[in-house]
Design a protein around this motif. Structure first.
Motif: not given
Length: 760
Positions: A247-261
């Motif tokens: 369940h964490l991998p999509p958010m981990m990838a998102a943070i690397q891609s600049g997720a801010i919310a």
């Protein structure tokens, strides 16, 4: 950054300067998203006016942090074309909102407008795309980036700033009504598509969001797709290793891609609701994973915390301490001023949340220009083409005994079934009211491409209804036709007769005979509802060649159909262009290239059936039923054949230390289109660890490439496996590489090549 007093003033500087000027009341106003946006305006004979409800909300917090759903349209909001805001008038109303706040608050802090963008925009005239399960079936992150670029161009032009978009939910139980919002049962595929959402919606985020882009609020964090029994918002009965592996991998990838919310999830994990889980939101998300952005609550979720705390003030303190920065519709964060005055939580904790909210506003450039040009998006035809291509590539051919593509000499085509000509049944949940000429149904798509063939239609039956009145006509039509296209499946279509909860979820389906999927519409039985299977069986008794098209928000259990129907297509909810895309596949204008993003079970009684289960040596079969899926994850047929040859690796083993500093295994395979049709193949790479400190999964997707290959052509496809793909959350409860053998499979789930590799 902006120039000030001959010095460069950073966003952080501007945030701190503004924060220092704010009263406690103003700070509380900035973390609240209390009102429903459609209550902020009233449509008049001459235009629009702001309501007293809106003005009162501005007074309560001396400003508004975020305003949700100004443009939302659906039966819950009660907003439609007569009383809502069409696209060409959206900027005008958005600017009215900003102007009022500027003129009637002490500091004039602009408001952010948040909009639902689960599959397109849930506003009047919004582009409605395939749902996430369909996007997952495309296995094409580049195409999805284009689609998200098209969506955000439209939504940003209306004046919105935050796009609420589902990307983080991993589907582990298809009985869940929100299955359609998940990209996949697999974290790697979901992670790659999450990256596409951020690239398309936000672009490269520096001090400012690029012009024409907006902030993606990724939902839901975390593990909402693992609800017990497939129930919406049910506890996720998982341990930390399952949380981290799945369940964490999509958010981990998102943070690397600049997720801010991101948005917190309704469910609890190991007894702690996500909205009250400081370990999840602060320690893991922020400290460990490095997330610097804002966390939004889900609708009314903070009110549910009162069951834990007994008072709203204590619930507000708990959520704020746990890392929730922005509320959504609840009555809890309106009590934050009192909670701070009573010493339940510190003002500095509130300051942290306000900093994150203000940072988003500065990144959107709202303080320099809160207004939007009053012109609609310009690239509608291009957006339509991308939407159509996404629908085409989402279609999965599950079975074909030579009946497809349809023959040129077909004289009469029967189009039958509850999903053949119902526009809302092919659009999914979170869908606005539609102008009917904007949606192409399967019947319309087939009619447009049929040439001289005669096309006739009968509905036959409903989705859930037991009314058999139309069945006889449908069977007679099939009997008199050369081929029958039977369009079955499910529906997430809402109507005004439904009862809704405060967060918009359906409470029950009284009068909703067509709805069997969507938020809060969970099922125990995955077989098709109502008389659909009976309709198909009666049609097939006529001997007419039959093609089954499934339009659905979840994988249904279809064992009889899989065994007896000569051809089966799964089209998910394909969006506004879905009928054209399906017809193009049926007639062979498009070679189907979708692959299953989820496993299709034989029965609900088998669940769970996800492919990447643990390899614990237990017996998989039941005494009374096979344990295997009906159709496996990654499966999908084509009108051509692909052959895999000459698997080779850059090295048979690599030292662990070298992998840690960036060296990678290179895996190369030759793929030949040995058939008569050009087409896409989805080449998949799976890994199975053979020695480890933990029980490994039977296999895990770690790479894929969607490749266009002409008939007779051979292409070389290369993958890389490095530290990120090969590390595990070890028996020491940390991410690390472990020495030992692992097996790779490349190709597809039923046709692949194997090799053994080693980490020394």
């Amino acid at each position: 950054m902006v120039q000030s007093n001959n010095e460069i003033e950073t966003t952080s500087d501007r945030v701190e300067t503004l924060l220092a000027k704010m009263t406690l009341k103003e700070k509380v106003g900035q973390v609240n998203q209390k009102m429903y946006g459609w209550e902020a305006f009233r449509k008049t004979e001459t235009g629009y006016e702001l309501t007293e409800t809106f003005k009162e909300h501005v007074r309560i917090g001396d400003g508004i942090g975020v305003l949700y759903g100004l443009f939302r349209s659906d039966p819950w909001s009660g907003i439609h074309y007569e009383n809502g805001i069409p696209e060409n008038e959206s900027a005008e109303v958005a600017n009215m909102i900003q102007q009022y706040i500027k003129d009637h608050t002490r500091l004039g802090i602009p408001v952010m407008l948040s909009e639902e963008c689960s599959h397109g925009h849930q506003g009047l005239d919004g582009l409605i795309t395939p749902v996430n399960l369909g996007v997952g079936a495309t296995w094409n992150p580049d195409l999805h980036e284009e689609l998200m670029t098209a969506v955000v161009e439209q939504v940003r032009a209306r004046g919105a700033h935050l796009a609420l978009v589902s990307t983080l939910d991993i589907l582990r139980d298809p009985r869940w009504g929100r299955s359609e919002e998940c990209f996949s049962e697999d974290p790697y595929l979901a992670a790659r598509l999450t990256e596409s959402v951020l690239k398309g919606m936000q672009g490269e985020v520096g001090d400012l969001i690029p012009e024409g882009k907006m902030i993606a609020v990724l939902k839901h964090f975390a593990a909402q797709g693992n609800g017990t029994g497939g129930h919406n918002a049910a506890p996720a009965s998982i341990g930390e290793r399952e949380l981290r592996e799945i369940h964490l991998p999509p958010m981990m990838a998102a943070i690397q891609s600049g997720a801010i919310a991101c948005m917190a999830a309704y469910n609890e994990i190991d007894g702690i609701p996500c909205h009250a889980n400081g370990y999840l939101l602060n320690q893991i998300l922020r400290e460990e994973l490095g997330f610097k952005g804002a966390v939004m609550a889900d609708g009314c979720a903070l009110d549910l915390l009162v069951h834990l705390t007994q008072t709203r003030e204590k619930a507000a303190a708990l959520a704020l301490e746990s890392g929730v920065d922005i509320s959504l519709w609840d009555n809890v964060y309106t009590t934050l001023e009192k909670a701070i005055e009573e010493g339940l939580v510190s003002e500095e904790k509130l300051n942290d949340a306000v900093r994150r909210v203000l940072t988003l506003k500065f990144k959107m450039g709202l303080f320099d220009n809160p207004y939007v040009e009053t012109k609609p998006s310009q690239n509608k035809e291009q957006a339509k083409k991308i939407n159509l291509e996404s629908a085409r590539q989402s279609i999965v051919l599950l079975k074909n005994e030579g009946i497809l593509p349809l023959k040129n000499d077909t004289k009469k085509i029967a189009v039958i079934g509850p999903n053949a000509d119902e526009i809302y049944n092919q659009l999914g949940d979170y869908t606005p009211f539609q102008q009917e000429d904007k949606v192409i149904t399967v019947l319309q798509g087939i009619t447009a491409l049929a040439g001289e063939a005669k096309v006739a239609y009968e509905k036959g039956c409903g989705i859930r209804s037991l009314n058999s009145e139309g069945m006889e006509k449908a069977v007679r039509l099939a009997d008199s036709s050369d081929v029958a296209i039977v369009v079955l499946g499910g529906s997430s279509a809402r109507n005004f007769e439904a009862q809704f909860d405060l967060n918009g979820a359906v409470v029950n389906t009284t009068g909703e005979e067509e709805m069997d999927c969507g938020e809060n519409v969970d099922v125990a039985d995955l077989e098709l509802g109502g008389l659909q299977l009976q309709l198909l069986q009666e049609i097939m008794k006529t001997g007419t060649p039959t093609v089954v098209v499934l339009i659905q928000g979840r994988p249904h259990a279809i064992p009889w159909i899989a065994e007896h129907a000569p051809a089966v297509l799964s089209a998910w909810y394909p969006g506004q262009m879905g009928g054209q895309a399906i017809a193009e596949v049926l007639f062979g204008h498009v070679n189907p290239s979708g692959r299953l993003p989820v496993s299709i079970p034989r029965s609900s009684m088998q669940l769970p059936v996800f492919y990447n289960h643990k390899d614990g040596g237990y017996k998989k079969d039941y005494f009374d039923m096979s344990g295997n899926t009906l159709f496996p994850f990654g499966f999908g047929l084509s009108y051509t054949e692909f052959k895999y040859e000459d698997l080779r690796c850059s090295a048979q083993s690599i030292q662990l230390d070298k992998l840690l500093v960036g060296e990678k295994f290179k895996i190369i395979v030759d793929v030949t289109n040995s058939g008569d049709h050009d087409g896409f193949d989805v080449v998949q790479l799976y890994v199975k660890g053979m020695s480890s400190s933990i029980t490994r999964r039977v296999k895990e997707l770690k790479g894929f490439k969607k490749v266009w290959i002409a008939a007779g052509e051979t292409k070389e496809v290369m993958f890389e496996l490095g530290r990120e793909e090969l590390q595990v959350f070890s028996g020491q409860n940390k991410y690390e590489l472990e020495k030992g053998y692992f097996v790779i499979e490349t190709g597809n789930p039923v046709n692949y090549l194997k090799a053994n590799l080693k980490i020394d």
